[in-house]
Design a protein around this motif. Structure first.
Motif, PDB file in Angstrom:
ATOM      1  N   GLU A  15       0.831  -1.211   0.000  1.00 31.15           N
ATOM      2  CA  GLU A  15       0.000   0.000   0.000  1.00 31.15           C
ATOM      3  C   GLU A  15       0.863   1.257   0.000  1.00 31.15           C
ATOM      4  N   ASN A  16       0.396   2.288  -0.677  1.00 30.12           N
ATOM      5  CA  ASN A  16       1.061   3.584  -0.659  1.00 30.12           C
ATOM      6  C   ASN A  16       0.263   4.560   0.210  1.00 30.12           C
ATOM      7  N   SER A  17       0.817   5.736   0.411  1.00 31.54           N
ATOM      8  CA  SER A  17       0.177   6.708   1.301  1.00 31.54           C
ATOM      9  C   SER A  17      -1.144   7.241   0.757  1.00 31.54           C
ATOM     10  N   VAL A  38       3.989   6.484  10.826  1.00 33.40           N
ATOM     11  CA  VAL A  38       3.639   6.535   9.411  1.00 33.40           C
ATOM     12  C   VAL A  38       4.889   6.205   8.602  1.00 33.40           C
ATOM     13  N   ASP A  39       4.775   5.171   7.752  1.00 33.19           N
ATOM     14  CA  ASP A  39       5.928   4.657   7.011  1.00 33.19           C
ATOM     15  C   ASP A  39       5.457   4.104   5.670  1.00 33.19           C
ATOM     16  N   TYR A  40       5.419   4.944   4.647  1.00 41.16           N
ATOM     17  CA  TYR A  40       4.942   4.536   3.317  1.00 41.16           C
ATOM     18  C   TYR A  40       5.957   4.771   2.200  1.00 41.16           C
ATOM     19  N   ALA A  41       7.105   5.329   2.476  1.00 33.40           N
ATOM     20  CA  ALA A  41       7.969   5.861   1.419  1.00 33.40           C
ATOM     21  C   ALA A  41       8.377   4.847   0.354  1.00 33.40           C
ATOM     22  N   LEU A  42       8.657   3.616   0.733  1.00 31.72           N
ATOM     23  CA  LEU A  42       9.058   2.631  -0.277  1.00 31.72           C
ATOM     24  C   LEU A  42       7.988   2.478  -1.356  1.00 31.72           C
ATOM     25  N   ASN A  43       6.744   2.371  -0.943  1.00 29.04           N
ATOM     26  CA  ASN A  43       5.656   2.190  -1.900  1.00 29.04           C
ATOM     27  C   ASN A  43       5.194   3.502  -2.526  1.00 29.04           C
ATOM     28  N   ASP A  44       5.589   4.611  -1.956  1.00 32.49           N
ATOM     29  CA  ASP A  44       5.202   5.914  -2.496  1.00 32.49           C
ATOM     30  C   ASP A  44       5.975   6.294  -3.755  1.00 32.49           C
ATOM     31  N   ARG A  45       6.998   5.548  -4.106  1.00 37.02           N
ATOM     32  CA  ARG A  45       7.776   5.887  -5.307  1.00 37.02           C
ATOM     33  C   ARG A  45       6.937   5.794  -6.580  1.00 37.02           C
ATOM     34  N   ARG A  46       5.847   5.069  -6.529  1.00 37.83           N
ATOM     35  CA  ARG A  46       4.979   4.934  -7.711  1.00 37.83           C
ATOM     36  C   ARG A  46       3.991   6.095  -7.827  1.00 37.83           C
ATOM     37  N   LYS A  47       3.984   6.977  -6.862  1.00 34.02           N
ATOM     38  CA  LYS A  47       3.074   8.126  -6.852  1.00 34.02           C
ATOM     39  C   LYS A  47       3.874   9.414  -6.999  1.00 34.02           C
ATOM     40  N   GLU A  51       1.101  14.057  -4.804  1.00 34.90           N
ATOM     41  CA  GLU A  51       0.130  13.140  -4.190  1.00 34.90           C
ATOM     42  C   GLU A  51       0.634  12.637  -2.847  1.00 34.90           C
ATOM     43  N   VAL A  52       1.903  12.302  -2.796  1.00 34.58           N
ATOM     44  CA  VAL A  52       2.506  11.781  -1.568  1.00 34.58           C
ATOM     45  C   VAL A  52       2.451  12.839  -0.466  1.00 34.58           C
ATOM     46  N   GLU A  53       2.876  14.046  -0.782  1.00 39.49           N
ATOM     47  CA  GLU A  53       2.864  15.111   0.229  1.00 39.49           C
ATOM     48  C   GLU A  53       1.448  15.366   0.738  1.00 39.49           C
ATOM     49  N   ALA A  54       0.483  15.441  -0.148  1.00 40.83           N
ATOM     50  CA  ALA A  54      -0.902  15.691   0.270  1.00 40.83           C
ATOM     51  C   ALA A  54      -1.406  14.565   1.173  1.00 40.83           C
ATOM     52  N   SER A  55      -1.067  13.344   0.854  1.00 43.61           N
ATOM     53  CA  SER A  55      -1.532  12.205   1.650  1.00 43.61           C
ATOM     54  C   SER A  55      -0.901  12.185   3.033  1.00 43.61           C
TER      55      SER A  55
END
Length: 189
Positions: A15-17, A38-47, A51-55
């Motif tokens: 899951e991503n953020s 909160v720990d999403y950075a690995l999966n956030d590379r696809r976003k 989008e990542v910052e807003a989430s």
């Protein structure tokens, strides 16, 4: 000396953020925790970074509004990433998380800095990973060392000197201090 800790993991593998923030209120805040990591950075590379910052900001804001302490974690390494290289997507996410921690005045567990420090001490990255994007026991110990240095009920900023030491492999644990030396935007520049 004695405490009972109940840990609830609401993570969903892969899951991503963006999708995490969509279910944050329902699946996380509804549990009324005292503390959220909160720990999403690995999966956030696809976003996208936007989008990542807003989430991340949405989750931070919702947690703060609910009176729940939140700790942000920068990512562990990945076989396809180079956290020491400017422009690397994982490094960019780590820098975003550092900036969010500062701007939102929430604690940061700088796992990326601790990861780089471990590599700087001579540990090959493949000895920290069980597969391309998941830490093994040793890699988890590096991450846990960064997290255990954080006082989750105090806000703080990454310590610039510690980040510089991490970039040169001289930091044994986390690059975080509870009180404020102005952090670097990118600890390796």
């Amino acid at each position: 000396p004695y405490a009972v800790l109940n840990v609830t993991v609401t993570a969903i593998g892969g899951e991503n953020s963006v999708s995490g923030s969509a279910r944050f209120e329902r699946d996380v805040l509804s549990l009324k925790p005292d503390l959220i990591f909160v720990d999403y950075a690995l999966n956030d590379r696809r976003k996208s970074m936007e989008e990542v910052e807003a989430s991340w900001r949405l989750m931070i804001g919702q947690a703060k509004k609910a009176g729940i302490s939140v700790v942000l974690l920068t990512p562990t390494g990945d076989a396809a990433a180079d956290l020491s290289k400017p422009g690397d997507p994982l490094r960019e996410r780590a820098n975003l998380i550092r900036r969010l921690a500062k701007e939102e005045d929430v604690p940061l567990a700088d796992v990326s800095a601790a990861w780089l420090a471990e590599i700087g001490k001579g540990t090959p990255q493949d000895q920290l990973l069980s597969q391309s994007n998941h830490p093994n026991l040793r890699g988890h110990a590096v991450a846990a060392g960064a997290a255990e240095e954080v006082d989750p009920f105090e806000s703080g900023e990454p310590d610039a000197k510690a980040l510089d030491q991490a970039a040169h492999g001289r930091l044994p644990r986390a690059a975080w201090s509870p009180r404020g030396v102005e952090p670097l935007d990118d600890p390796l520049d």
